[in-house]
Design a protein around this motif. Structure first.
Motif, short mmCIF file in Angstrom:
data_model
loop_
_atom_site.label_atom_id
_atom_site.label_comp_id
_atom_site.label_asym_id
_atom_site.label_seq_id
_atom_site.Cartn_x
_atom_site.Cartn_y
_atom_site.Cartn_z
N VAL A 10 0.88 -1.16 0.00
CA VAL A 10 0.00 0.00 0.00
C VAL A 10 0.91 1.21 0.00
N ASP A 11 0.62 2.18 -0.88
CA ASP A 11 1.47 3.36 -0.92
C ASP A 11 0.69 4.62 -1.25
N TYR A 12 1.36 5.72 -1.01
CA TYR A 12 0.84 7.05 -1.30
C TYR A 12 1.81 7.69 -2.28
N LYS A 13 1.30 8.06 -3.48
CA LYS A 13 2.15 8.60 -4.53
C LYS A 13 1.40 9.72 -5.25
N PRO A 14 1.46 10.94 -4.72
CA PRO A 14 0.78 12.04 -5.41
C PRO A 14 1.50 12.41 -6.71
N ASN A 15 0.75 12.90 -7.66
CA ASN A 15 1.32 13.44 -8.90
C ASN A 15 1.44 14.95 -8.74
N ILE A 16 2.65 15.44 -8.61
CA ILE A 16 2.89 16.88 -8.51
C ILE A 16 3.33 17.34 -9.89
N ASN A 17 2.36 17.75 -10.68
CA ASN A 17 2.61 18.05 -12.09
C ASN A 17 3.03 19.50 -12.31
N PHE A 18 3.88 19.71 -13.30
CA PHE A 18 4.29 21.05 -13.70
C PHE A 18 3.24 21.70 -14.60
N THR A 19 2.33 20.88 -15.07
CA THR A 19 1.23 21.34 -15.92
C THR A 19 0.02 21.60 -15.04
N PRO A 20 -1.10 22.03 -15.59
CA PRO A 20 -2.19 22.58 -14.78
C PRO A 20 -2.75 21.72 -13.64
N HIS A 21 -2.67 20.42 -13.69
CA HIS A 21 -3.43 19.64 -12.72
C HIS A 21 -2.56 18.67 -11.92
N SER A 22 -2.34 18.96 -10.63
CA SER A 22 -1.66 18.03 -9.72
C SER A 22 -2.73 17.24 -8.97
N GLN A 23 -2.34 16.05 -8.50
CA GLN A 23 -3.26 15.21 -7.75
C GLN A 23 -2.60 14.80 -6.45
#
Length: 152
Positions: free
Chosen positions: A127-140
């Protein structure tokens, strides 16, 4: 959510420092990932504690496909059970749909998680936590996953 993760690290890391357990229980694994990014993964250990993992998935909340590659450092907590942390990069297309234009996404993927490898079976659960920190408009920020790995 961030306070819970910090509290978890505060409890687990001292155990990792004082507990001697076997590292790496397998060399390579393929996985089915269930969570915010539904898909597949491939993990390979580079050394006793370091691994790389590539993942391909369909992002449910943003209706898009994402490919990511992350480096993970494993800290054994008990036999077969480890904490891992690391990071990497992602690339993909979000907001795919018939009446929308897709958004290109590229960014960073910090990762933290736990993994248990069964001693008598070629199966590992993670089980893991892996946010997407995007340089484009939408981070999650809400991307957690449960993974079932076949190890070899």
């Amino acid at each position: 959510m961030k306070k819970k993760i910090i509290a978890l690290f505060a409890l687990v890391l001292p155990l990792a420092v004082f507990h001697t357990a076997h590292a790496q229980e397998y060399n390579t694994a393929v996985s089915v990932n269930l969570g915010g990014d539904m898909g597949f993964g491939f993990k390979h250990f580079l050394g006793e504690r370091s691994a790389i993992e590539a993942q391909f998935g369909y992002n449910l909340s943003c209706h898009g496909v994402m490919l990511s590659a992350v480096y993970q450092y494993h800290v054994p907590l008990a036999t077969g059970f480890s904490l891992y942390a690391g990071g990497g990069l992602n690339i993909g297309a979000l907001h795919l749909g018939k009446h929308q234009s897709a958004d290109f996404a590229i960014g960073l993927d910090p990762t933290v998680g736990f993994e248990y490898k069964f001693a008598d079976a070629p199966i590992a659960l993670a089980v893991d936590y892996k946010p997407n920190i995007n340089f484009t408009p939408h981070s999650q920020w809400d991307l957690a996953a449960f993974k079932i790995r076949y190890t070899f």
